[in-house]
Design a protein around this motif. Structure first.
Motif, PDB file in Angstrom:
ATOM      1  N   VAL A 148       0.836  -1.206   0.000  1.00 34.45           N
ATOM      2  CA  VAL A 148       0.000   0.000   0.000  1.00 34.45           C
ATOM      3  C   VAL A 148       0.868   1.252   0.000  1.00 34.45           C
ATOM      4  CG1 VAL A 148      -1.744   1.325   1.262  1.00 34.45           C
ATOM      5  CG2 VAL A 148      -1.859  -1.184   1.218  1.00 34.45           C
ATOM      6  N   THR A 149       0.507   2.200  -0.849  1.00 34.70           N
ATOM      7  CA  THR A 149       1.104   3.535  -0.792  1.00 34.70           C
ATOM      8  C   THR A 149      -0.004   4.556  -0.636  1.00 34.70           C
ATOM      9  OG1 THR A 149       1.067   3.877  -3.194  1.00 34.70           O
ATOM     10  CG2 THR A 149       3.040   2.854  -2.264  1.00 34.70           C
ATOM     11  N   CYS A 150       0.316   5.651   0.006  1.00 34.97           N
ATOM     12  CA  CYS A 150      -0.704   6.678   0.257  1.00 34.97           C
ATOM     13  C   CYS A 150      -0.022   8.026   0.419  1.00 34.97           C
ATOM     14  CB  CYS A 150      -1.475   6.336   1.544  1.00 34.97           C
ATOM     15  SG  CYS A 150      -2.646   7.622   2.088  1.00 34.97           S
ATOM     16  N   HIS A 151      -0.610   9.050  -0.214  1.00 38.34           N
ATOM     17  CA  HIS A 151      -0.250  10.403   0.207  1.00 38.34           C
ATOM     18  C   HIS A 151      -1.514  11.069   0.736  1.00 38.34           C
ATOM     19  CE1 HIS A 151      -1.299  11.735  -4.049  1.00 38.34           C
ATOM     20  NE2 HIS A 151      -1.930  12.639  -3.335  1.00 38.34           N
ATOM     21  N   SER A 152      -1.307  11.946   1.695  1.00 41.54           N
ATOM     22  CA  SER A 152      -2.435  12.581   2.367  1.00 41.54           C
ATOM     23  C   SER A 152      -2.139  14.065   2.494  1.00 41.54           C
ATOM     24  CB  SER A 152      -2.633  11.965   3.757  1.00 41.54           C
ATOM     25  OG  SER A 152      -3.725  12.555   4.428  1.00 41.54           O
ATOM     26  N   ILE A 153      -3.005  14.878   1.917  1.00 41.09           N
ATOM     27  CA  ILE A 153      -2.806  16.327   1.971  1.00 41.09           C
ATOM     28  C   ILE A 153      -3.787  16.920   2.967  1.00 41.09           C
ATOM     29  CG2 ILE A 153      -4.359  16.790   0.002  1.00 41.09           C
ATOM     30  CD1 ILE A 153      -2.330  19.073  -0.743  1.00 41.09           C
ATOM     31  N   SER A 175       7.352  14.546   7.416  1.00 43.30           N
ATOM     32  CA  SER A 175       7.587  13.207   7.958  1.00 43.30           C
ATOM     33  C   SER A 175       8.420  12.397   6.969  1.00 43.30           C
ATOM     34  CB  SER A 175       6.259  12.498   8.251  1.00 43.30           C
ATOM     35  OG  SER A 175       6.458  11.358   9.046  1.00 43.30           O
ATOM     36  N   LEU A 176       9.535  12.990   6.550  1.00 41.54           N
ATOM     37  CA  LEU A 176      10.343  12.419   5.472  1.00 41.54           C
ATOM     38  C   LEU A 176      11.145  11.190   5.902  1.00 41.54           C
ATOM     39  CD1 LEU A 176      11.581  15.729   3.783  1.00 41.54           C
ATOM     40  CD2 LEU A 176       9.503  14.401   3.338  1.00 41.54           C
ATOM     41  N   GLY A 177      11.147  10.876   7.201  1.00 35.35           N
ATOM     42  CA  GLY A 177      11.745   9.631   7.666  1.00 35.35           C
ATOM     43  C   GLY A 177      10.829   8.437   7.463  1.00 35.35           C
ATOM     44  N   LEU A 178       9.643   8.697   6.863  1.00 34.73           N
ATOM     45  CA  LEU A 178       8.659   7.643   6.561  1.00 34.73           C
ATOM     46  C   LEU A 178       8.274   6.855   7.814  1.00 34.73           C
ATOM     47  CD1 LEU A 178      10.050   6.331   3.143  1.00 34.73           C
ATOM     48  CD2 LEU A 178       8.360   8.133   3.565  1.00 34.73           C
ATOM     49  N   ASN A 179       8.088   7.609   8.910  1.00 30.48           N
ATOM     50  CA  ASN A 179       7.732   6.977  10.184  1.00 30.48           C
ATOM     51  C   ASN A 179       6.711   7.835  10.914  1.00 30.48           C
ATOM     52  OD1 ASN A 179       7.912   4.947  12.151  1.00 30.48           O
ATOM     53  ND2 ASN A 179       9.452   6.083  13.308  1.00 30.48           N
ATOM     54  N   HIS A 180       5.681   8.246  10.199  1.00 34.10           N
ATOM     55  CA  HIS A 180       4.659   9.128  10.774  1.00 34.10           C
ATOM     56  C   HIS A 180       3.993   8.479  11.981  1.00 34.10           C
ATOM     57  CE1 HIS A 180       0.933  11.511  11.039  1.00 34.10           C
ATOM     58  NE2 HIS A 180       1.633  12.465  10.463  1.00 34.10           N
ATOM     59  N   LYS A 181       3.611   9.301  12.940  1.00 35.08           N
ATOM     60  CA  LYS A 181       3.065   8.774  14.196  1.00 35.08           C
ATOM     61  C   LYS A 181       1.736   8.044  14.018  1.00 35.08           C
ATOM     62  CE  LYS A 181       0.752  13.083  15.580  1.00 35.08           C
ATOM     63  NZ  LYS A 181       0.630  14.097  16.666  1.00 35.08           N
ATOM     64  N   HIS A 182       1.041   8.234  12.902  1.00 34.70           N
ATOM     65  CA  HIS A 182      -0.221   7.527  12.681  1.00 34.70           C
ATOM     66  C   HIS A 182      -0.036   6.118  12.101  1.00 34.70           C
ATOM     67  CE1 HIS A 182      -2.801  11.475  12.349  1.00 34.70           C
ATOM     68  NE2 HIS A 182      -2.257  11.292  13.538  1.00 34.70           N
ATOM     69  N   LEU A 183       1.168   5.768  11.701  1.00 35.96           N
ATOM     70  CA  LEU A 183       1.377   4.498  10.999  1.00 35.96           C
ATOM     71  C   LEU A 183       0.959   3.277  11.820  1.00 35.96           C
ATOM     72  CD1 LEU A 183       4.728   5.050   9.078  1.00 35.96           C
ATOM     73  CD2 LEU A 183       2.513   4.473   8.073  1.00 35.96           C
ATOM     74  N   LYS A 184       1.259   3.279  13.110  1.00 38.23           N
ATOM     75  CA  LYS A 184       0.928   2.111  13.937  1.00 38.23           C
ATOM     76  C   LYS A 184      -0.568   1.851  13.947  1.00 38.23           C
ATOM     77  CE  LYS A 184       4.900   2.212  17.085  1.00 38.23           C
ATOM     78  NZ  LYS A 184       5.334   2.352  18.506  1.00 38.23           N
ATOM     79  N   GLU A 185      -1.353   2.900  14.146  1.00 40.59           N
ATOM     80  CA  GLU A 185      -2.808   2.703  14.168  1.00 40.59           C
ATOM     81  C   GLU A 185      -3.345   2.381  12.774  1.00 40.59           C
ATOM     82  OE1 GLU A 185      -5.293   6.435  14.634  1.00 40.59           O
ATOM     83  OE2 GLU A 185      -3.326   7.290  15.102  1.00 40.59           O
ATOM     84  N   MET A 186      -2.715   2.938  11.734  1.00 40.95           N
ATOM     85  CA  MET A 186      -3.147   2.649  10.370  1.00 40.95           C
ATOM     86  C   MET A 186      -2.992   1.168  10.051  1.00 40.95           C
ATOM     87  SD  MET A 186      -1.507   6.136   8.788  1.00 40.95           S
ATOM     88  CE  MET A 186      -1.472   5.713   7.068  1.00 40.95           C
ATOM     89  N   MET A 187      -1.907   0.569  10.520  1.00 40.47           N
ATOM     90  CA  MET A 187      -1.688  -0.858  10.295  1.00 40.47           C
ATOM     91  C   MET A 187      -2.598  -1.710  11.182  1.00 40.47           C
ATOM     92  SD  MET A 187       2.456  -1.107   9.890  1.00 40.47           S
ATOM     93  CE  MET A 187       2.398  -2.894   9.676  1.00 40.47           C
ATOM     94  N   PRO A 200       2.620  12.295   4.189  1.00 41.53           N
ATOM     95  CA  PRO A 200       1.686  13.392   4.435  1.00 41.53           C
ATOM     96  C   PRO A 200       2.203  14.693   3.837  1.00 41.53           C
ATOM     97  CG  PRO A 200       2.988  12.982   6.386  1.00 41.53           C
ATOM     98  CD  PRO A 200       3.459  11.992   5.358  1.00 41.53           C
ATOM     99  N   ILE A 201       1.275  15.562   3.475  1.00 46.68           N
ATOM    100  CA  ILE A 201       1.615  16.849   2.858  1.00 46.68           C
ATOM    101  C   ILE A 201       0.751  17.922   3.521  1.00 46.68           C
ATOM    102  CG2 ILE A 201       1.667  18.179   0.705  1.00 46.68           C
ATOM    103  CD1 ILE A 201       1.579  15.372  -0.741  1.00 46.68           C
ATOM    104  N   VAL A 202       1.386  18.988   3.971  1.00 42.11           N
ATOM    105  CA  VAL A 202       0.631  20.101   4.540  1.00 42.11           C
ATOM    106  C   VAL A 202       0.652  21.254   3.541  1.00 42.11           C
ATOM    107  CG1 VAL A 202       2.618  21.039   5.817  1.00 42.11           C
ATOM    108  CG2 VAL A 202       0.294  21.566   6.577  1.00 42.11           C
ATOM    109  N   ALA A 203      -0.497  21.906   3.392  1.00 46.22           N
ATOM    110  CA  ALA A 203      -0.630  22.965   2.385  1.00 46.22           C
ATOM    111  C   ALA A 203      -1.186  24.233   3.021  1.00 46.22           C
ATOM    112  CB  ALA A 203      -1.525  22.487   1.250  1.00 46.22           C
ATOM    113  N   GLY A 204      -1.124  25.322   2.280  1.00 50.97           N
ATOM    114  CA  GLY A 204      -1.449  26.641   2.805  1.00 50.97           C
ATOM    115  C   GLY A 204      -2.917  26.991   2.828  1.00 50.97           C
TER     116      GLY A 204
END
Length: 328
Positions: free
Chosen positions: A142-147, A178-190, A203-207
């Motif tokens: 699975v791959t995902c980006h989230s804005i 979160s460029l270390g690919l270890n976002h804090k939501h990953l554990k719950e997502m799995m 994840p991506i944050v925008a203006g």
């Protein structure tokens, strides 16, 4: 007449705490336990408030949330924790009731509910039905980006984005983090989808202030069941049938993009990420191209609504025996 339920919000000055407090102000059948501003860090005073409450909302950093839980002595006090601290902890119920009947019933009977993360909410709503129905293997890559809008980062990030300095680097362009690919939501997502391999999640944050959308690509040839895009769409329609806050949007492919129905729900050929703002809704889109053997799952929410305070209030309603959509 039933006595009013007593509610205490610990950490009311943060973004989520303020929103929860605002939503609670619509209720006439609850009593908010208030703490003097100068005593908000007084552990004894907070302990008194916590053990007086029917439900306590924790809007605190992880370590502080764990500390507060240790102060609970009243066996009838129920906790809804909006931090990351207990989302994968044993003895805690994950607060995403739409996943199944069993999830909703567990929340109703629980005294310890962990409120899901914003990215995690949209991701899990997208992936859980596929794994649950054995359409997607638990080890699918699975791959995902989230804005998301910048409000998801809380007060400090809001201040950075709303700095009016013309050279403000935060407002130049959307910013992957979160460029270390270890976002804090990953554990719950799995854990709460049943995935056994970590998704590649960016994840991506925008203006803009709020609104979130996860995008998950699917190679249909890699699925356990070889479904085309329309059939994949049907899986979501069936799984979330009857849910008050989950809407599966019409199927989108090249042909449907020519229809008036689809063009009423898209914006100049694209999706408006902010369309669920100020609601507790999640809207799921299935896009398909059967000729290429690919599909895409896009789920949009308000990161401060279904991704935070709206979900917390929904869980409170279930835990107190109110209608699930009361004041939402």
């Amino acid at each position: 007449m039933n006595a009013k339920k007593k509610i205490f919000v610990d950490g009311m000055s943060g973004t989520t705490g303020l929103e929860i407090h605002e939503r609670l102000s619509k209720y006439t059948n609850i009593e908010l336990i208030k703490i003097d501003y100068d005593k908000r860090r007084d552990l004894d005073e907070r302990k008194r408030c916590i053990n007086e409450a029917d439900i306590v909302f924790l809007c605190l950093p992880d370590d502080a949330a764990k500390e507060v839980v240790s102060l609970v002595e009243n066996p009838n006090t129920k906790i809804i924790d909006t931090s990351t601290a207990h989302r994968t902890a044993q003895g805690w119920t994950y607060g995403l009731p739409e996943l199944s009947y069993a999830h909703k019933e567990a929340i109703k009977g629980s005294k310890r509910v962990s409120n899901p993360g914003c990215h995690a909410t949209a991701f899990i709503l997208s992936v859980y039905p596929l794994v649950q129905h054995n359409i997607m293997s638990p080890d699918y890559p699975v791959t995902c980006h989230s804005i998301t809008g910048y409000s998801g980062g809380g007060k400090s990030l809001i201040e950075k984005y709303e700095d009016n300095n013309k050279d403000n680097p935060y407002t130049k362009a959307p910013r992957p983090y979160s460029l270390g690919l270890n976002h804090k939501h990953l554990k719950e997502m799995m854990m709460h989808t049943g995935l056994t391999q970590s998704p590649v999640f960016l994840p991506i944050v925008a203006g803009y202030y709020k609104g979130l959308a996860t995008t998950i690509p699917v190679h249909t040839r890699l699925l356990n069941k070889k479904l085309n895009g329309k059939e994949l769409h049907g899986v979501y329609k069936e799984h979330y049938k009857g849910q008050k806050f989950i809407k599966v949007m019409p199927y989108i492919d090249e042909e449907s993009l020519k229809s008036d129905e689809i063009n009423k729900i898209i914006f100049d050929g694209g999706l408006d990420i902010t369309a669920c703002n100020n609601t507790n809704r999640a809207e799921i889109f299935v896009l398909g191209n059967d000729e290429r053997g690919i599909a895409m799952i896009i789920t949009r929410i308000d990161n401060l609504g279904k991704g935070a305070s709206g979900a917390a209030i929904q869980n409170m309603n279930l835990m107190l025996g109110f209608e699930e959509d009361f004041n939402l």
